[in-house]
Design a protein around this motif. Structure first.
Motif, short mmCIF file in Angstrom:
data_model
loop_
_atom_site.label_atom_id
_atom_site.label_comp_id
_atom_site.label_asym_id
_atom_site.label_seq_id
_atom_site.Cartn_x
_atom_site.Cartn_y
_atom_site.Cartn_z
N LYS A 67 -42.52 -44.92 27.29
CA LYS A 67 -43.00 -44.38 26.02
C LYS A 67 -42.47 -42.95 25.85
O LYS A 67 -42.29 -42.22 26.82
CB LYS A 67 -44.53 -44.33 26.00
CG LYS A 67 -45.17 -45.71 26.02
CD LYS A 67 -46.67 -45.58 25.97
CE LYS A 67 -47.31 -46.96 26.02
NZ LYS A 67 -48.76 -46.87 26.04
N LEU A 68 -42.25 -42.59 24.59
CA LEU A 68 -41.81 -41.25 24.24
C LEU A 68 -43.04 -40.35 24.11
O LEU A 68 -43.92 -40.61 23.28
CB LEU A 68 -41.03 -41.30 22.92
CG LEU A 68 -40.09 -40.17 22.62
CD1 LEU A 68 -39.05 -39.99 23.71
CD2 LEU A 68 -39.39 -40.40 21.29
N VAL A 107 -39.40 -39.52 28.19
CA VAL A 107 -39.85 -40.91 28.36
C VAL A 107 -40.67 -41.00 29.62
O VAL A 107 -40.24 -40.62 30.71
CB VAL A 107 -38.63 -41.86 28.45
CG1 VAL A 107 -39.09 -43.28 28.70
CG2 VAL A 107 -37.78 -41.76 27.19
#
Length: 150
Positions: free
Chosen positions: A129-130, A125
């Motif tokens: 966001k991944l 992360v």
């Protein structure tokens, strides 16, 4: 008598000349013997030094063989250690993957409505966001050096 006296004188002179030649020859013989003795001494000295060097060469050859066997043993140890490192790396990866799977199972258990299909062991992360781990590392390095993406 004069003839006898002359002959005696000639014989004396001949003997004197022969004695001088013999003396010269004797001196040359002495010089040659001295030269031969010096040469023999040099040969003996060189032979002794050569034997000493041969012994030293023998000792060095033994040391070389010992060092070569130690190098082979070290190479074998290095190979075993490298193999063990790869085994441990694989074990750590398997443990990490198993831990991740256990964490996902716990999320499913406590939040069954959460979709776990997007979860991936290779993602991290970044800024909520991944992202792929390599991209995240690059962004971390950029932030550490003060660079920003436009």
């Amino acid at each position: 008598m004069q003839v006898v006296g002359t002959r005696l004188l000639c014989m004396g002179r001949t003997t004197e000349l022969l004695g001088a030649e013999e003396k010269g020859e004797a001196e040359r013989i002495l010089k040659l013997e001295k030269s031969l003795k010096e040469r023999d001494d040099v040969i003996i000295d060189v032979t002794i030094k050569m034997k000493s060097k041969e012994e030293e060469v023998g000792k060095l050859q033994v040391q070389i063989c010992l060092l070569q066997s130690q190098m082979k043993e070290s190479d074998n140890d290095k190979g075993r250690m490298t193999s063990r490192i790869h085994e441990l790396e694989n074990e750590v990866l398997e443990m990490f993957s198993a831990g991740f799977d256990q964490a996902v199972s716990q999320v499913v258990t406590f939040a069954p409505e959460f979709y776990v299909g997007n979860l991936d062991v290779t993602k991290i992360v970044v800024n909520g966001k991944l992202v792929d781990d390599e991209i995240g590392e690059a962004e971390d390095e950029n932030m550490a050096t003060g660079e920003k993406d436009n």
